[in-house]
Design a protein around this motif. Structure first.
Motif: not given
Length: 669
Positions: A335-337, A343-348, A370-372, A386-387
Motif C-alpha cells: 500500500i505504501a509503495a 494518498g490515492c491507490m492505482p485503480g486496477f 490502514l497504512l497509519a 508516507k501516512a
C-alpha cells in the motif's frame, strides 16, 4: 427451497464450467446442505444453551483520550447518524421519521421477502432492487461510530440508539431468512462490527443489558451471534469461491469466537477459522504483498479481515504465526509503495468502496487509515512517513486499535520502498516517487484474477496508469456498478476501458457474467531493470484466436526527458487488427492530430503529449459515448458514479513483430 430461474440456470451453467473435478463433491455437498437447511435440518434455529461459565474475550478495541478537536469530529459524525442515518454510496438515508426497514432496498424502498436466505438470487433481482445498498446498511459499520461516541462521552443517547437498532434488527432479521442471510460473508463482516460495538459499550456488563429487558436483549443478541457463526462456518466459500469472501467468513467466525466463547462449539469454530486464515493469508497474498484478486481496492478490503482477526486473536491469547503477520506487513508495504503523493491507490480491478470496519473519522480513505495502523503496528518509520505525508489526519483509527506509540517518521527511507512486485504482478516506474513532484507510472503485469473465475479482475493485462504530482493523467476507468446495470458492468470490466491493446475487437478473456470470466489470462514478466527504467511483459489472453497471439509490451522511462515510451507488438503468424486505448482524466481535454499522428491531453495542471509511430494509424477521441452499439469515454471514481472522460482510440493493422510505439511526454501547463 425455490427452483432457480432460467436466468440463474444460465449463470450456473457458465459458473460450473469453471470448476475443477475435485470441486464437484464440494458443490454437491453444498447443494444437499443448503436444501436440508431450507427445511430446518442441520441448522442453528435452536442455539445450544450458554456454557455455565461463558467466556468473554479481552477487548481488541478501546476508547483513547481524544483531543478536543477529534472529540468534536467524532460527536458530529454520531449526531448526524442519530438525526438522519448513514450515507451509503452517495445516498443520504433519513431515519428521522421511522426506523430503517432492514429488509428493504434503501435506494428504492422495495422490500425483499423473508424467503430462505440462500435461495435468494441476489444477482438477478426484480423491481430495480440492488442488494448492495441493503447489505451496506446491514453491515453495521455505522453502529461502531455510535459506540465510539458512547465510549468517548458516556452519553446514554448513543447507547439507547444502538439498543433500539439492535432490538429491531434482531426481530426483523430472523435466522436464516431474508436478504441478510443470503451471503455468508455478510455474516462475517457483521460479526466483526458487532464485536467492536460489544467492546466499546462495555461488554457483558454494559449498561445496555441492565434490567429484564436488557437481559432479554443480550440473550437474543447472543443467540443471533451463534447463528451468525454457524451460518458463516456452515457455508464457507471454498475452492473457486475462496476469495475475499472466505477470508471474511473465517475472520468473522474467529473474531466472534474470541469475543464470545459462550458455547461448546466455540473453541472448535475458532480453531478451524484460524487454520483457514493462516492458510489463506499465504494463498491470497503473494510473498511480495499483493492480493491475488488483482484488484487494488480489494487488497485493502481483504487486508482488513486479516488485521481484525489478528488483533482480536492477539488480545484474546490466540495469536497468529509470524508468517501470518509477515504477510500482513508485506501487504501494508505494498500500500505504501503503490499510494501516490496524494494518498490515492492505482485503480486496477474492481472497486466498490467497501470497508470491513471503520474506526477513523473525518478525512482519510480506508487505505490511508490502514497504512497509519500498519506503521504503528510494525513500528516502521517509512510507513509512518508516507501516512503522515499523504494525510496527517489518517491516523484517527490508530489509538482505538493499538496502545503503541507511533514510530518516528523516516522520510529518508521512502526511496527504499520497493518499486517491483513481480510475483503479484504490479510494477512501478517514474521519478521522485513518494515526493510531491513525483511522476508515477503503474504497470499491470499480473494475471486476470484468481481461482479460475477472476471475479473482481478486469481484462486489463499490461495496462498503464500515469500521474504527475498526484494528478491522474492516464487512468483506469473504474468499476461503477456490479449487478444493477449489466451493460455498464461489462464495459467497465472490458479491455476497451483500459490503457492497453485490444486484438480483433475481442476482450482479453471471454466474458461470462458480472463476476465470471471464462478463460484465464496469464502474464509473464520477461525483464525489468532494478532502477525501474525498463520493463517488458506479455500476456496470453489472445491465444484462443484462430491465429494465437501473445501481446508484448515494453515500457521505457527516460527521467531526464520526462517521457515514457510504450512499445506494443504481437507474437503471432498473421496480421491482426488492433486498437490501442489511452484513457484521460475527466478533467482533461483530449485532441488528435491525424496528420502528425499525435494526441494531446490537457489536464488541470499538466499536459501529456502522445506521439505514435510504427504503423498506419487511425485515431479518434471519444467522450461520454452511450449508444446501443458502443459505450466509451467514461470514468468512475466512486461506486455508482460515472462521468464522461476523454479516451484516444488508435486503430492499426499489425504484422507479426511489428512495433506500435507511443511516446508519452509530460509537461506542466
Amino acid at each position: 427451497m425455490k427452483l432457480p430461474s432460467a436466468e440463474r440456470l444460465r449463470w450456473l451453467t457458465r459458473r460450473l464450467s469453471r470448476i475443477s473435478v475435485v470441486e464437484i463433491p464440494y458443490r454437491v455437498g453444498s447443494f444437499v446442505r443448503t436444501a436440508a437447511q431450507s427445511r430446518g435440518f442441520w441448522d442453528a434455529r435452536q442455539p445450544p444453551p450458554l456454557l455455565a461459565k461463558p467466556g468473554f474475550g479481552a477487548a481488541w478495541v478501546w476508547a483513547p483520550a481524544l483531543s478536543e478537536a477529534d472529540g468534536r469530529d467524532l460527536e458530529a459524525d454520531a449526531e448526524t447518524l442519530l438525526a438522519r442515518g448513514p450515507r451509503i454510496f452517495g445516498l443520504d438515508l433519513d431515519f428521522s421519521a421511522a426506523a430503517p426497514d432492514w429488509n428493504a432496498d434503501p435506494r428504492t424502498g422495495h422490500p425483499v421477502p423473508l424467503d430462505f436466505g440462500l435461495s435468494i438470487d441476489f444477482r438477478h433481482m426484480a423491481g430495480d432492487i440492488d442488494i448492495k445498498f441493503l447489505w451496506e446498511l446491514n453491515r453495521h459499520l455505522w453502529w461502531v461510530r455510535l459506540a465510539q461516541a458512547y465510549a468517548h462521552t458516556g452519553h446514554s443517547k448513543y447507547l439507547q440508539a444502538l439498543g433500539q437498532h439492535l432490538a429491531r434488527w434482531l426481530e426483523a432479521c430472523p435466522y436464516p431468512l431474508g436478504p441478510n442471510w443470503s451471503s455468508p460473508v455478510e455474516q462475517g463482516i457483521r460479526l466483526i462490527n458487532w464485536s467492536l460495538v460489544w467492546h466499546l459499550i462495555g461488554g457483558a456488563n454494559s449498561a445496555l443489558f441492565e434490567g429484564s429487558q436488557g437481559q432479554a436483549l443480550r440473550q437474543n443478541w447472543l443467540c443471533s451471534i451463534y447463528q451468525h457463526m454457524r451460518f458463516a462456518s456452515d457455508n464457507y466459500s471454498f475452492h473457486s469461491s475462496g476469495n475475499n469472501h472466505l477470508l471474511g467468513e473465517a475472520a468473522g467466525v474467529f473474531v466472534a469466537a474470541c469475543t464470545w466463547d459462550c458455547w461448546p462449539a466455540s473453541q472448535a469454530l475458532r480453531s478451524s477459522a484460524q487454520a483457514i486464515l493462516e492458510r489463506e493469508a499465504q494463498k491470497q497474498f503473494s510473498s511480495d504483498g499483493v492480493n491475488w484478486e488483482q484488484a487494488t481496492e480489494y487488497h485493502g478490503f481483504a487486508l482488513q479481515f486479516l488485521l481484525a482477526a489478528g488483533l482480536a486473536g492477539r488480545a484474546a491469547g490466540h495469536d497468529f504465526s509470524a508468517a501470518y503477520w509477515q504477510r500482513v506487513e508485506s501487504a501494508m508495504v505494498f500500500i505504501a509503495a503503490q499510494m501516490d503523493c496524494q494518498g490515492c491507490m492505482p485503480g486496477f480491478g474492481d472497486s466498490d468502496d467497501g470497508e470491513v470496519f471503520r474506526l477513523g473519522y473525518g478525512k482519510g480513505t480506508a487505505d490511508q487509515c490502514l497504512l497509519a495502523v500498519g506503521a504503528t503496528l510494525f513500528q516502521r518509520g517509512d510507513l509512518q512517513a508516507k501516512a503522515y505525508a499523504v494525510n496527517p489526519a489518517a491516523d484517527k483509527a490508530v489509538p482505538w486499535l493499538t496502545r503503541q506509540a507511533p514510530p518516528p517518521t523516516a522520510p529518508d527511507r521512502l526511496s527504499e520502498l520497493p518499486r517491483h512486485f513481480p510475483e503479484g504482478g504490479l510494477m512501478l516506474m517514474g521519478s521522485n516517487l513518494h515526493r510531491g513532484d513525483e511522476v508515477r507510472v503503474s504497470f499491470d503485469c499480473g494475471p486476470l484474477g484468481c481461482l479460475g473465475i477472476a471475479g473482481h479482475g478486469h481484462a486489463d493485462a499490461l495496462s498503464v496508469l500515469l500521474g504527475v504530482a498526484g494528478e491522474a493523467l492516464l487512468l483506469d476507468s473504474g468499476t461503477y456498478c456490479y449487478n444493477s446495470a449489466p451493460q455498464w458492468r461489462k464495459f467497465f470490466r472490458g479491455t476497451s476501458a483500459h490503457n492497453t491493446l485490444r486484438v480483433d475487437g475481442e476482450d482479453q478473456s471471454i466474458y461470462g457474467a458480472s463476476f465470471l470470466w471464462l478463460q484465464d489470462v496469464n502474464t509473464r514478466i520477461h525483464a525489468f531493470s532494478e532502477d525501474g527504467a525498463v520493463i517488458h511483459a506479455s500476456h496470453d489472453g489472445y491465444t484462443r484466436l484462430k491465429d494465437p497471439v501473445h501481446h508484448h509490451r515494453r515500457l521505457s522511462w527516460n527521467a531526464e526527458a520526462g517521457c515514457l515510451t510504450v512499445e506494443d507488438w504481437l507474437e503471432c503468424q498473421q496480421t491482426h487488427g488492433v486498437e490501442l486505448f489511452w484513457h484521460g482524466t475527466p478533467d482533461g481535454q483530449m485532441q488528435w492530430d491525424g496528420a502528425a499522428q499525435r494526441g494531446t491531453l490537457a489536464a488541470l495542471r499538466n499536459q501529456l503529449q502522445l506521439e505514435l509511430s510504427g504503423a498506419e494509424l487511425q485515431g479518434r477521441v471519444s467522450c461520454g459515448v452511450e449508444t446501443d452499439q458502443e459505450l466509451q469515454g467514461w470514468a468512475s471514481h466512486a461506486f455508482y458514479e460515472k462521468h464522461p472522460a476523454p479516451v484516444l482510440t488508435v486503430a492499426a493493422q499489425l504484422k507479426p513483430g511489428q512495433v506500435l510505439r507511443t511516446v508519452l511526454t509530460v509537461r506542466p501547463r
